[in-house]
Write a protein that holds these residues in place. Structure first.
Motif, mmCIF file in Angstrom:
data_model
loop_
_atom_site.group_PDB
_atom_site.id
_atom_site.type_symbol
_atom_site.label_atom_id
_atom_site.label_comp_id
_atom_site.label_asym_id
_atom_site.label_seq_id
_atom_site.Cartn_x
_atom_site.Cartn_y
_atom_site.Cartn_z
ATOM 1 N N LYS A 107 0.833 -1.193 0.000
ATOM 2 C CA LYS A 107 0.000 0.000 0.000
ATOM 3 C C LYS A 107 0.869 1.244 0.000
ATOM 4 C CE LYS A 107 -3.657 -2.286 2.685
ATOM 5 N NZ LYS A 107 -4.419 -2.289 3.955
ATOM 6 N N GLU A 108 0.323 2.324 -0.494
ATOM 7 C CA GLU A 108 0.993 3.628 -0.432
ATOM 8 C C GLU A 108 -0.021 4.660 0.028
ATOM 9 O OE1 GLU A 108 2.586 6.501 -3.790
ATOM 10 O OE2 GLU A 108 4.109 4.972 -3.350
ATOM 11 N N PHE A 109 0.359 5.445 1.006
ATOM 12 C CA PHE A 109 -0.568 6.402 1.599
ATOM 13 C C PHE A 109 -0.933 7.516 0.630
ATOM 14 C CE2 PHE A 109 -1.371 10.212 4.297
ATOM 15 C CZ PHE A 109 -2.508 9.746 4.951
ATOM 16 N N ILE A 110 -2.199 7.886 0.660
ATOM 17 C CA ILE A 110 -2.700 9.024 -0.120
ATOM 18 C C ILE A 110 -3.205 10.072 0.876
ATOM 19 C CG2 ILE A 110 -4.396 9.817 -1.802
ATOM 20 C CD1 ILE A 110 -4.451 6.931 -2.895
ATOM 21 N N PHE A 111 -2.660 11.267 0.789
ATOM 22 C CA PHE A 111 -3.081 12.318 1.712
ATOM 23 C C PHE A 111 -4.547 12.677 1.475
ATOM 24 C CE2 PHE A 111 1.447 12.722 2.261
ATOM 25 C CZ PHE A 111 1.582 13.145 3.577
ATOM 26 N N PRO A 112 -5.277 12.951 2.553
ATOM 27 C CA PRO A 112 -6.721 13.247 2.402
ATOM 28 C C PRO A 112 -6.973 14.562 1.680
ATOM 29 C CG PRO A 112 -6.008 13.577 4.675
ATOM 30 C CD PRO A 112 -4.858 12.941 3.955
ATOM 31 N N GLU A 113 -8.191 14.682 1.171
ATOM 32 C CA GLU A 113 -8.591 15.901 0.471
ATOM 33 C C GLU A 113 -8.610 17.084 1.433
ATOM 34 O OE1 GLU A 113 -9.408 16.345 -2.861
ATOM 35 O OE2 GLU A 113 -8.660 14.298 -3.129
ATOM 36 N N LYS A 114 -8.330 18.255 0.901
ATOM 37 C CA LYS A 114 -8.381 19.466 1.706
ATOM 38 C C LYS A 114 -9.823 19.758 2.106
ATOM 39 C CE LYS A 114 -4.304 21.498 -0.498
ATOM 40 N NZ LYS A 114 -3.780 22.630 -1.290
ATOM 41 N N GLN A 115 -9.980 20.340 3.292
ATOM 42 C CA GLN A 115 -11.308 20.608 3.828
ATOM 43 C C GLN A 115 -11.695 22.073 3.675
ATOM 44 O OE1 GLN A 115 -11.277 19.229 7.906
ATOM 45 N NE2 GLN A 115 -11.053 17.078 7.341
ATOM 46 N N ASP A 116 -12.977 22.336 3.845
ATOM 47 C CA ASP A 116 -13.505 23.701 3.765
ATOM 48 C C ASP A 116 -12.926 24.564 4.889
ATOM 49 O OD1 ASP A 116 -15.554 25.719 2.858
ATOM 50 O OD2 ASP A 116 -16.202 25.414 4.939
ATOM 51 N N LYS A 117 -12.610 25.828 4.580
ATOM 52 C CA LYS A 117 -12.004 26.731 5.559
ATOM 53 C C LYS A 117 -12.947 27.840 6.031
ATOM 54 C CE LYS A 117 -7.309 26.199 3.656
ATOM 55 N NZ LYS A 117 -6.060 26.923 3.330
ATOM 56 N N SER A 118 -14.200 27.745 5.668
ATOM 57 C CA SER A 118 -15.114 28.875 5.895
ATOM 58 C C SER A 118 -15.370 29.188 7.369
ATOM 59 C CB SER A 118 -16.447 28.622 5.190
ATOM 60 O OG SER A 118 -17.079 27.452 5.703
ATOM 61 N N ARG A 119 -15.119 28.240 8.266
ATOM 62 C CA ARG A 119 -15.388 28.474 9.687
ATOM 63 C C ARG A 119 -14.105 28.580 10.513
ATOM 64 N NH1 ARG A 119 -19.696 30.550 11.344
ATOM 65 N NH2 ARG A 119 -19.528 29.461 13.353
ATOM 66 N N LEU A 120 -12.994 28.873 9.884
ATOM 67 C CA LEU A 120 -11.706 28.860 10.584
ATOM 68 C C LEU A 120 -11.203 30.239 11.001
ATOM 69 C CD1 LEU A 120 -9.710 26.141 8.584
ATOM 70 C CD2 LEU A 120 -11.180 25.861 10.590
ATOM 71 N N ALA A 121 -11.952 31.289 10.703
ATOM 72 C CA ALA A 121 -11.506 32.634 11.099
ATOM 73 C C ALA A 121 -11.506 32.761 12.622
ATOM 74 C CB ALA A 121 -12.417 33.691 10.483
ATOM 75 N N LEU A 122 -10.633 33.640 13.127
ATOM 76 C CA LEU A 122 -10.478 33.809 14.574
ATOM 77 C C LEU A 122 -11.789 34.133 15.288
ATOM 78 C CD1 LEU A 122 -7.097 35.760 14.826
ATOM 79 C CD2 LEU A 122 -7.630 33.550 15.904
ATOM 80 N N GLY A 123 -12.664 34.875 14.622
ATOM 81 C CA GLY A 123 -13.927 35.246 15.249
ATOM 82 C C GLY A 123 -14.787 34.062 15.638
ATOM 83 N N ASN A 124 -14.522 32.912 15.034
ATOM 84 C CA ASN A 124 -15.316 31.717 15.328
ATOM 85 C C ASN A 124 -14.803 30.931 16.536
ATOM 86 O OD1 ASN A 124 -17.113 31.972 13.066
ATOM 87 N ND2 ASN A 124 -15.445 31.297 11.744
ATOM 88 N N ILE A 125 -13.633 31.284 17.048
ATOM 89 C CA ILE A 125 -13.055 30.435 18.107
ATOM 90 C C ILE A 125 -12.740 31.185 19.396
ATOM 91 C CG2 ILE A 125 -12.039 28.864 16.411
ATOM 92 C CD1 ILE A 125 -9.314 30.145 17.131
ATOM 93 N N LEU A 126 -12.887 32.513 19.407
ATOM 94 C CA LEU A 126 -12.443 33.291 20.566
ATOM 95 C C LEU A 126 -13.536 33.550 21.600
ATOM 96 C CD1 LEU A 126 -10.069 35.907 18.885
ATOM 97 C CD2 LEU A 126 -9.483 33.737 19.996
ATOM 98 N N ASP A 127 -14.743 33.093 21.346
ATOM 99 C CA ASP A 127 -15.823 33.249 22.321
ATOM 100 C C ASP A 127 -15.802 32.032 23.243
ATOM 101 O OD1 ASP A 127 -18.031 34.026 23.730
ATOM 102 O OD2 ASP A 127 -19.484 33.468 22.177
#
Length: 348
Positions: free
Chosen positions: A179-199
């Motif tokens: 077997k040879e590893f395949i890196f996973p697909e990139k994920q959506d970044k729409s909820r990664l802004a700082l405003g979503n994690i600082l509360d």
């Protein structure tokens, strides 16, 4: 997902405070042995994940380490850098890469995972070869076994982490597994802004910050949300920053004192937690991010604790968090490895 008793058994080298291990544990792996030499990292690891061997890995015999299905390691890469003395494997830290090979050769895990900084891609081995090529060749040509190794420069924000943090990952699967590893697909970044994690709810622990110096406080008063030291009026710059401002071309126009906005994904959290080195300044308050805020940027769950009555040094907590592998990034990679290398081999 596999049951606990049938979970792939994992040995973790250079475990730090447990970011990578937490990601793998939540993906269904059983951590059977971990090691790190840093006492601050050990203390945090024990509070959250269990026992960790604190010895210098160079003093640990192979037969003291249990057999495993997967081995992970984030060995130091500084000795291989083009900067400095370039002692390579003759540097005591450079030898730590060889320690990984020593243990892999004895334990023969099905899968190996190495994590390191982006700079590894441009560093040289002692004989002048690219270190990346050395790593791949050493693992591929290992006596009696060998590994199909792939590597990729990934951004943690591609895998659910609210931080633009580039790291090199190597994943090797033992050749007899075909077997040879395949890196996973990139994920959506729409909820990664700082405003979503600082509360953060008030009852979440470790909401303390390391006070900035008076000089830093003077400067950040003039830095707007989304800005940097370049927004500070010249007369309010510290002398060393005036020198840089006077010759930006010479200093390659550095972007110190970056204050990321609530609408942006944060930059790389570093172990130093200094405004010159990373975006450690809160978007709207004149202070560093708290320990908990930095932990959230590194995607540690809120129940993962960093300070108790036995840990007084707050700067050490910034260090161990900054050095950690982001938990969600580790989890995504761990799940992909589980699907590609282990599913179907374990009893359900």
């Amino acid at each position: 997902m596999t049951g606990v008793k049938d979970a792939p058994k994992m040995v973790s080298l250079f475990s730090g405070c447990g970011g990578l291990d937490m990601g793998f544990k939540t993906a269904g792996y059983e951590i059977i042995w971990a090691n790190d030499f840093d006492r601050d990292a050990q203390a945090v690891y024990r509070m959250n994940l269990g026992e960790i061997d604190g010895r210098d890995i160079m003093t640990v015999e192979e037969n003291e380490i249990p057999d495993c299905d997967i081995l992970t390691a984030g060995f130091p890469c500084q000795p291989f850098s083009n900067a400095g003395s370039r002692k390579g494997v003759h540097d005591s830290r450079g030898m730590l890469y060889k320690e990984c090979l020593r243990i892999i050769a004895k334990k023969k895990p099905k899968v190996i995972v190495f994590e390191n900084v982006k700079g590894l891609l441009s560093t040289k081995y002692i004989d002048g070869r690219n270190l990346v090529d050395v790593i791949i060749e050493d693992l591929a040509d290992m006596e009696d076994i060998g590994y199909n190794v792939v590597h990729e420069l990934i951004n943690a924000s591609d895998y659910g982490v609210p931080q633009n943090r580039q790291r090199v990952l190597f994943v090797g699967i033992r050749k007899d597994l075909n077997k040879e590893f395949i890196f996973p697909e990139k994920q959506d970044k729409s909820r990664l802004a700082l405003g979503n994690i600082l509360d953060i709810p008030a009852d979440v622990p470790n909401q303390v910050d390391w006070p900035l110096s008076p000089q830093a406080m003077e400067m950040i008063n003039y830095i707007p949300e989304g800005g940097s030291w370049k927004d500070v009026p010249y007369e309010h710059l510290a002398p060393r920053f005036r020198k840089i401002r006077d010759n930006m071309k010479k200093y390659h126009s550095p972007n110190f004192y970056r204050r990321f906005s609530r609408s942006e994904i944060c930059g790389t959290m570093t172990a130093s937690a200094q405004p010159e080195n990373c975006g450690i300044i809160h978007p709207t308050e004149n202070r560093r991010f708290t320990i908990r805020e930095v932990a959230r940027i590194q995607t540690f769950p809120d129940e993962f604790v960093f300070i108790d009555d036995n840990i007084k040094n707050i700067t050490a907590m910034y260090k161990v968090i900054g050095n950690a592998v982001p938990v969600k990034m580790a989890n995504v990679i761990a799940q992909a490895i589980m699907r590609q290398a282990f599913e179907g081999e374990q009893k359900q």
